[in-house]
Design a protein around this motif. Structure first.
Motif, short mmCIF file in Angstrom:
data_model
loop_
_atom_site.label_atom_id
_atom_site.label_comp_id
_atom_site.label_asym_id
_atom_site.label_seq_id
_atom_site.Cartn_x
_atom_site.Cartn_y
_atom_site.Cartn_z
N MET A 205 0.85 -1.20 0.00
CA MET A 205 0.00 0.00 0.00
C MET A 205 0.89 1.25 0.00
O MET A 205 0.67 2.19 -0.78
N ALA A 206 1.89 1.26 0.89
CA ALA A 206 2.80 2.40 0.95
C ALA A 206 3.51 2.59 -0.40
O ALA A 206 3.62 3.70 -0.91
N PHE A 207 3.95 1.48 -0.95
CA PHE A 207 4.68 1.51 -2.23
C PHE A 207 3.85 2.18 -3.32
O PHE A 207 4.31 3.05 -4.05
N GLN A 208 2.57 1.76 -3.42
CA GLN A 208 1.74 2.28 -4.50
C GLN A 208 1.40 3.75 -4.29
O GLN A 208 1.35 4.53 -5.25
N ILE A 209 1.17 4.12 -3.03
CA ILE A 209 0.86 5.54 -2.77
C ILE A 209 2.06 6.41 -3.16
O ILE A 209 1.91 7.44 -3.82
N VAL A 210 3.27 5.96 -2.79
CA VAL A 210 4.46 6.71 -3.16
C VAL A 210 4.58 6.78 -4.69
O VAL A 210 4.88 7.84 -5.26
N ASP A 211 4.32 5.66 -5.35
CA ASP A 211 4.34 5.64 -6.81
C ASP A 211 3.41 6.70 -7.38
O ASP A 211 3.75 7.41 -8.32
N ASP A 212 2.23 6.79 -6.79
CA ASP A 212 1.23 7.72 -7.30
C ASP A 212 1.58 9.17 -6.98
O ASP A 212 1.21 10.07 -7.73
N ILE A 213 2.30 9.38 -5.87
CA ILE A 213 2.80 10.74 -5.58
C ILE A 213 3.88 11.11 -6.59
O ILE A 213 3.87 12.20 -7.16
N LEU A 214 4.81 10.16 -6.81
CA LEU A 214 5.92 10.45 -7.73
C LEU A 214 5.41 10.76 -9.13
O LEU A 214 6.04 11.54 -9.86
N ASP A 215 4.30 10.20 -9.50
CA ASP A 215 3.75 10.49 -10.82
C ASP A 215 3.48 11.99 -10.97
O ASP A 215 3.46 12.52 -12.09
N PHE A 216 3.28 12.68 -9.85
CA PHE A 216 3.08 14.13 -9.90
C PHE A 216 4.34 14.93 -9.56
O PHE A 216 4.57 15.96 -10.16
N THR A 237 -5.70 9.07 -8.71
CA THR A 237 -4.95 8.48 -7.61
C THR A 237 -5.07 9.42 -6.41
O THR A 237 -5.74 10.46 -6.49
N LEU A 238 -4.39 9.06 -5.31
CA LEU A 238 -4.57 9.83 -4.09
C LEU A 238 -4.37 11.35 -4.29
O LEU A 238 -5.25 12.13 -3.90
N PRO A 239 -3.25 11.79 -4.89
CA PRO A 239 -3.07 13.24 -5.01
C PRO A 239 -4.19 13.92 -5.82
O PRO A 239 -4.69 14.99 -5.42
N SER A 240 -4.60 13.30 -6.91
CA SER A 240 -5.62 13.96 -7.72
C SER A 240 -6.99 13.91 -7.04
O SER A 240 -7.79 14.84 -7.17
N LEU A 241 -7.25 12.84 -6.28
CA LEU A 241 -8.52 12.80 -5.53
C LEU A 241 -8.54 13.88 -4.45
O LEU A 241 -9.57 14.51 -4.21
N LEU A 242 -7.38 14.10 -3.82
CA LEU A 242 -7.32 15.16 -2.81
C LEU A 242 -7.50 16.53 -3.47
O LEU A 242 -8.15 17.42 -2.91
N LEU A 243 -6.95 16.70 -4.66
CA LEU A 243 -7.13 17.97 -5.36
C LEU A 243 -8.60 18.21 -5.71
O LEU A 243 -9.10 19.33 -5.56
N ASP A 278 0.04 21.30 -0.23
CA ASP A 278 0.60 20.32 0.70
C ASP A 278 0.01 18.92 0.45
O ASP A 278 0.13 18.03 1.29
N ILE A 279 -0.60 18.74 -0.72
CA ILE A 279 -1.15 17.42 -1.05
C ILE A 279 -0.07 16.34 -1.08
O ILE A 279 -0.29 15.25 -0.54
N PRO A 280 1.10 16.64 -1.66
CA PRO A 280 2.14 15.58 -1.60
C PRO A 280 2.45 15.18 -0.16
O PRO A 280 2.54 13.99 0.14
N GLN A 281 2.58 16.17 0.74
CA GLN A 281 2.85 15.81 2.14
C GLN A 281 1.71 15.00 2.73
O GLN A 281 1.94 13.99 3.40
N GLU A 282 0.49 15.45 2.49
CA GLU A 282 -0.64 14.71 3.06
C GLU A 282 -0.66 13.26 2.53
O GLU A 282 -0.94 12.32 3.28
N SER A 283 -0.35 13.13 1.26
CA SER A 283 -0.31 11.78 0.68
C SER A 283 0.81 10.96 1.32
O SER A 283 0.63 9.78 1.63
N TYR A 284 1.97 11.58 1.50
CA TYR A 284 3.08 10.88 2.15
C TYR A 284 2.69 10.44 3.56
O TYR A 284 3.09 9.37 4.01
N GLU A 285 1.89 11.28 4.25
CA GLU A 285 1.42 10.89 5.58
C GLU A 285 0.71 9.54 5.52
O GLU A 285 0.91 8.67 6.37
N MET A 286 -0.14 9.42 4.51
CA MET A 286 -0.89 8.16 4.41
C MET A 286 0.05 6.99 4.09
O MET A 286 -0.07 5.91 4.65
N ALA A 287 0.99 7.24 3.18
CA ALA A 287 1.98 6.19 2.87
C ALA A 287 2.74 5.81 4.14
O ALA A 287 2.96 4.63 4.43
#
Lengths: 322, 322
Positions: A205-216, A237-243, A278-287
């Motif tokens: 789960m952490a791996f995929q979330i990081v992958d999805d953050i890196l895509d941005f 993915t997580l960042p775009s859903l948060l946006l 701060d979406i990348p940070q928030e996403s990293y929190e979840m990862a």
């Protein structure tokens, strides 16, 4: 290879997995060899097979059974990527041309099938019916996750909960199986099998979330693919859903999905908005919170060099840049 | 269903295979159910599962192991059809819409993967590693045959020998495995296992050749697809290869493959030339000679109702009209 990776006590044994994968190319069918060369190129992190071998260290470390298991996990992963690329119509992956950009889509579908078959063959070599069933269940789960992703493409009504379900299926399930399978083959006791499965799931789960953050936020060159490519394909993915959550009005994503001529412009706008927030940070929190659960699962396992390596892998997955 | 088919002593047990396949649709994922309904529709001949059950009659007929084997064979077959239709971009198969004509290509690729996974899961239920390995080998062979077909599409330099190799991979291998697998699960002795494999292989060759003849001489309505569709997709089969052989000059096939605007006209011309010639008879001769080899393989097996049914199946395969 892999010198910067913390695979500890199994680092050297991974060469045997590599050799098993190499043996696939020993077929008397030149087009197949050419295709396999492309998709099985060395230099991958081989993270999933490393997990299988490390999990094996919590029981009887039978390398002659763990190597085919690890090879089957990597091959299953690569085969799903091959089918994935057909689906996404991707031209490059990690900076290399994809199979479907070089061969027909059609041939590529069958290449993926051929690789699945080999993966099934490898897992059968463990002689362990429980692992074989786990393997087939995992492929079901992955396919279901991918279908879910396809069905929800361009659908801005989906939630973070849907996203987590999807990545559980398409990514975390295989990480979980890599660990659980290694533990089963090593005949580890049931507590350890479950602990390792939980570790693998949360790591995935952490791996995929990081992958999805890196895509941005990643570097195009390091990643070998254009920034924002998930969004460009309609995958939220997580960042775009948060946006979408934060800016229900005046959000570039619905415009992008409306497939207007200004798609590239809307994409750049969405990418910039995410990068500046701060979406990348928030996403990293979840990862990180999944990473912590992975560490908790480890804490219940006996202290040994494999446990230490698995701990390092969590840190690596959270810190990786590509 | 199947009332006109000579499955003799296993006819009634096939209902259990049908039930096993039906159980697939019990998933909590509506889009998947819809897709599975489409591709697993009843009314198929269920020839391959019948072969597995019949082969089981030459040893200990353990229905609880033979049913999952038979279901896995049918599912493997259906999954390859699903991927095949993506490849061919087919709109109908046997008069029904194909999955890819209703859903995205993309989703369809994953649906096929999901079905492969289920097939692997079924075969694992036999608990028999030898059968599991046979299964994975067969999928490799089929994928390789399909890749071969794709690579040789539109290539008028190929020979009948290439054609026979291709259909051995894409069709006969699964017939052979259906029979061999049934015999292994039933713990038949090695002579019988080999005899049944040889029967299945030769039956499969005959089956595919007849299929390829019917593509030219069959009735569109009965077949549920347009006449000449193989040729339209660039696939050269026995009748079209014989036509190329006989008319090296002034042959409509190279014109058809040149993708001119008059494709439909060239196709009709090729179909007519084949229908008016003795090419269908010559092709049937070859199918019949494989049928005879299948009968020879049977002759070495003990006389029983299953052997009689297998003999009838050869006749049915050679005589079928759709």
């Amino acid at each position: 290879m892999n010198t910067d990776l913390p695979y500890g006590p199994v680092q050297d044994d991974l060469a045997q997995v590599e050799a098993a994968l190499d043996a696939l190319r020993d077929v008397d069918f030149p087009p197949m060899v050419e295709m396999l060369n492309l998709v099985l190129a060395k230099g991958g992190k081989r993270l999933r097979p490393a997990l299988s071998l490390l999990a094996g260290k919590f029981g009887h470390y039978k390398l002659d059974l763990l190597v085919p298991l690890a090879a089957s996990i990597e091959l299953l992963h690569t085969a799903t990527l091959v089918h994935d690329d057909v689906i996404d119509n991707a031209a490059t992956r990690r900076g290399r041309p994809t199979a479907n950009s070089v061969f027909h889509n059609t041939t590529t579908v069958m290449l993926g099938d051929y690789m699945f078959a080999h993966a099934a063959n490898f897992v059968a070599r463990t002689g362990n019916i429980r692992v074989i069933r786990l393997f087939s269940h995992t492929l079901m789960t992955i396919a279901r996750g991918e279908i879910g992703q396809d069905m929800t493409a361009y659908d801005t009504r989906q939630t973070v909960r849907h996203y987590l379900q999807r990545i559980a299926g398409k990514t975390a399930s295989l990480f979980a199986t890599a660990c659980e399978g290694g533990a089963i083959v090593a005949e580890a006791n049931q507590d350890r099998v479950e602990g390792l499965r939980s570790y693998g799931y949360n790591l995935g789960m952490a791996f995929q979330i990081v992958d999805d953050i890196l895509d941005f936020v990643g570097d195009e060159e390091e990643m070998g693919k254009p920034v924002g490519s998930d969004l460009m394909q309609g995958t939220l993915t997580l960042p775009s859903l948060l946006l979408l959550d934060r800016y229900p009005k005046d959000n570039p994503i619905p415009n992008l999905f409306a497939r207007s001529r200004r798609r590239q412009e809307y994409l750049s706008q969405a990418v910039e908005m995410i990068r500046q927030s701060d979406i990348p940070q928030e996403s990293y929190e979840m990862a990180r919170s999944f990473g912590e659960k992975a560490q908790e699962a480890l804490a219940a396992l006996p202290r040994n060099p494999a446990r230490r390596a698995l701990g390092h892998i969590v840190a690596y997955v959270l810190e990786r840049r590509s």
